[in-house]
Design a protein around this motif. Sequence first.
Motif: not given
Length: 310
Positions: A225, A240, A242, A281-282, A296, A299-301, A303-304
């Motif tokens: 991601v 983001m 994937n 990201i991960r 998740q 959380k990714d959003k 963080y972004s």
Amino acid sequence: METIQDISLFKRNTHQTAITIGTFDGVHMGHRKILERLINSAKNTGLKSTVLTFFPHPRMVLQKDTDIKLLNTIEEKAQILNALNLDYLIIHPFTKHFSRLSATEFVRDILVNNLKAKKIIIGYDHRFGRNRNANIQDLIAFGSTLDFDVEEIPAQEIDAVSVSSTKIRNALLEGDIATANSYLSYAYMLTGIIKKGKGLGKKFGFPTANLHIPETYKLIPKNGVYVVKSTINDKEYFGMMNIGYNPTVSGGSEKSIEINFFEFEGNLYDKKIQVSILHRIRDEHKFDSVEELQQQLAKDKDYSLDLISK
């Protein structure tokens, strides 16, 4: 910059040129030093700065290397070179017939008679002609009889270019976007067409655009991601992305590149877009449920958005 798709289309009555030759895959920092030298030399001598490159990559033709992965599509390479204020980019089709030109035919007929070369800036280890049997000393000898100068790029600069290319490819395959972007001096890009997917992301609040890249030789970074940005309808959007198999929702059978653009509303189907990869990201994970995946992604959003705001 004028882009010419075949040497034969270069106007013979044009200005004399300063030329460098190569694949320039990635057009990274090492390449840029060579290109800056070319452009400055051309300006100082009243010549036109010219890059001669080839497509397909010679390895695709001579070695039938279908597994070769390149940092740029030919269109991306032209886009990057255009920003450097070159005068001409010549993309010549590489064929077996072309590879069989003798060194004399290549220098006399192509470089001098067709491209009007008065200066050639080239690496110390450059080889050319049928079976790559001629070297820079041969080129210098041709120059003395055909009236052009040769400027040799020393070993340390050429070696640095080679190391940079290798490091960029390895970094991308390892998901190390920070290292790749630092060597490139720009954010690594993916260019493709948005195709209709299964619409699974939309069902749980994260609609995605499915990016299809027709050029199979384009290097795709490690699955995972990423934070990305793109210009759509003259406006910049972040999102983001994937890369992977979506194991939680699709069973992991087919690899895809899916982007969730923040604050974008509209139809992107069949549109061509370019995505710049800013940060990883991960890794991609298989979650026990769609609910866990949703959590998740939220959380990714977050963080972004935090990264983008900084």
